[in-house]
Enzyme design. Structure first.
Site, mmCIF file in Angstrom:
data_model
loop_
_atom_site.group_PDB
_atom_site.id
_atom_site.type_symbol
_atom_site.label_atom_id
_atom_site.label_comp_id
_atom_site.label_asym_id
_atom_site.label_seq_id
_atom_site.Cartn_x
_atom_site.Cartn_y
_atom_site.Cartn_z
ATOM 1 N N LYS A 56 0.724 -0.979 0.215
ATOM 2 C CA LYS A 56 0.183 -0.149 0.392
ATOM 3 C C LYS A 56 0.923 1.446 0.645
ATOM 4 O O LYS A 56 1.264 1.136 0.974
ATOM 5 C CB LYS A 56 -0.934 -0.437 1.344
ATOM 6 C CG LYS A 56 -1.461 1.438 1.330
ATOM 7 C CD LYS A 56 -2.939 1.768 0.775
ATOM 8 C CE LYS A 56 -3.897 2.239 0.721
ATOM 9 N NZ LYS A 56 -4.713 2.315 2.706
ATOM 10 N N ILE A 57 0.954 2.475 -1.672
ATOM 11 C CA ILE A 57 1.737 3.445 -1.269
ATOM 12 C C ILE A 57 0.667 4.594 -1.319
ATOM 13 O O ILE A 57 -0.410 4.067 -1.205
ATOM 14 C CB ILE A 57 2.597 3.296 -2.272
ATOM 15 C CG1 ILE A 57 1.623 2.892 -2.998
ATOM 16 C CG2 ILE A 57 3.371 1.428 -2.309
ATOM 17 C CD1 ILE A 57 2.844 3.311 -4.884
ATOM 18 N N SER A 58 1.249 5.414 -1.648
ATOM 19 C CA SER A 58 0.644 6.394 -1.955
ATOM 20 C C SER A 58 -0.068 6.554 -3.329
ATOM 21 O O SER A 58 1.498 6.050 -3.928
ATOM 22 C CB SER A 58 1.298 8.105 -1.575
ATOM 23 O OG SER A 58 1.095 7.898 -0.435
ATOM 24 N N THR A 111 0.268 12.016 -0.882
ATOM 25 C CA THR A 111 -0.799 12.903 -1.526
ATOM 26 C C THR A 111 -1.163 13.559 -1.044
ATOM 27 O O THR A 111 -1.461 14.116 -1.333
ATOM 28 C CB THR A 111 -2.266 11.208 -1.953
ATOM 29 O OG1 THR A 111 -1.643 9.895 -3.071
ATOM 30 C CG2 THR A 111 -3.158 12.020 -2.850
ATOM 31 N N ALA A 112 -0.884 13.212 0.167
ATOM 32 C CA ALA A 112 -2.048 14.333 1.143
ATOM 33 C C ALA A 112 -0.781 15.891 0.889
ATOM 34 O O ALA A 112 -0.657 16.988 1.157
ATOM 35 C CB ALA A 112 -1.627 14.097 2.804
ATOM 36 N N HIS A 155 -6.437 10.358 7.563
ATOM 37 C CA HIS A 155 -6.756 9.063 8.359
ATOM 38 C C HIS A 155 -8.053 9.545 9.494
ATOM 39 O O HIS A 155 -8.274 10.495 9.075
ATOM 40 C CB HIS A 155 -5.625 8.151 8.868
ATOM 41 C CG HIS A 155 -5.072 7.516 7.994
ATOM 42 N ND1 HIS A 155 -5.354 6.907 7.087
ATOM 43 C CD2 HIS A 155 -3.673 7.383 8.095
ATOM 44 C CE1 HIS A 155 -4.251 6.225 5.725
ATOM 45 N NE2 HIS A 155 -3.431 6.819 6.866
#
Length: 279
Positions: A56-58, A111-112, A155
């Site tokens: 799981k990555i951005s 992404t943030a 989150h």
């Protein structure tokens, strides 16, 4: 196949989705060797090589990952009303107040942070000062205690930031949706190019289908890794981040990813990529 190495976060959406596969409940799926890793760690693995076969990555880290990994069209986090937040300890609402300030972010390839850079380019004259990378669970205490001036959070912080007496300056997810009309791509599942992507896709979808069919089956696993958050917050987290795009990105999901990465490349925030490679 021997054990398959996988890395995902201990956040409720990931543990909910991958519980059934992790616990050997998916017929025909290989046994998993799981690493619970913060997104900053997996983003760097994706860029530097040497990471596990599935991660799981951005979405923002995809340009660095695509040489060795391919995007899996399920299992990730993409949706509406779920974007990152810019928080401060005071009630500042004018983005120009961030000029020259210290801002904490969860990962430089998240992404943030990508969204923050796109937003700040138009709204923070002169730019912010220092960017400090912190594990996301440390950001809100750091803002509260005055160690930094603002924090970019993701989150479950969406549900808990008021407990730290913090204030919302900007919801970057809302900013993105108002500007593009598209959902916000946050976290992606990638698989090494040596794997059969269709097979990995099936195993992930089967695991999510199991979770939706029997939501209570994963509760103890989710809470075991939920980093002391309450049951209600964990459930809200799942309801927000696990949605139809988690089962299949679909055309709208791919369109959102292309828009995000295309804009970022045009601004020089990420290296340019062939957006046709995403499928």
């Amino acid at each position: 196949m021997n054990k398959l190495n996988i890395a995902y976060s201990p956040c409720p959406n990931d543990t909910f989705i991958f519980h059934a596969w992790t616990k050997g409940m998916i017929p025909g799926a290989p046994e998993l060797n799981v690493s619970f890793a913060d997104i900053d760690i997996t983003n760097n693995w994706a860029a530097d090589g040497g990471g596990p076969e599935v991660m799981k990555i951005s979405y923002a880290a995809l340009p660095w990952a695509l040489q060795e990994y391919r995007l899996i069209p399920c299992g990730g986090a993409l949706g509406r009303g779920c974007g990152p937040l810019v928080l401060t300890a005071d009630e500042a609402t004018d983005p120009s107040q961030l000029t020259g300030k210290r801002v904490a972010v969860p990962s430089e390839r998240s992404t943030a942070y990508l969204l923050f850079r796109l937003w700040a380019a138009d709204n923070v004259p002169g730019g912010v000062g220092n960017i400090e990378v912190m594990p996301f669970e440390q950001i809100m205490p750091a803002v509260r205690d005055g160690k930094i001036d603002a924090g970019l959070v993701i989150h479950e912080a969406r549900f808990t930031y008021q407990e730290y007496d913090l204030h919302l300056m900007k919801d970057l997810g809302n900013w993105w949706e108002e500007d593009t009309g598209l959902p916000i791509p946050l976290g992606a599942i990638v698989a090494h190019r040596s794997l059969d992507a269709d097979q990995v896709t099936k195993w992930v979808k089967d695991s999510l289908a199991y979770a939706w069919e029997d939501p209570r089956a994963s509760e103890s696993f989710v809470m075991e890794h939920a980093q002391e958050m309450s049951y209600d917050v964990a459930q809200s987290h799942i309801q927000l981040y696990v949605n139809e795009f988690s089962m299949d990105l679909g055309e709208e999901g791919y369109r959102a990813i292309r828009e995000l990465l295309g804009r970022a490349a045009n601004e020089g925030v990420i290296p340019p990529i062939d957006l046709n490679e995403l499928k």
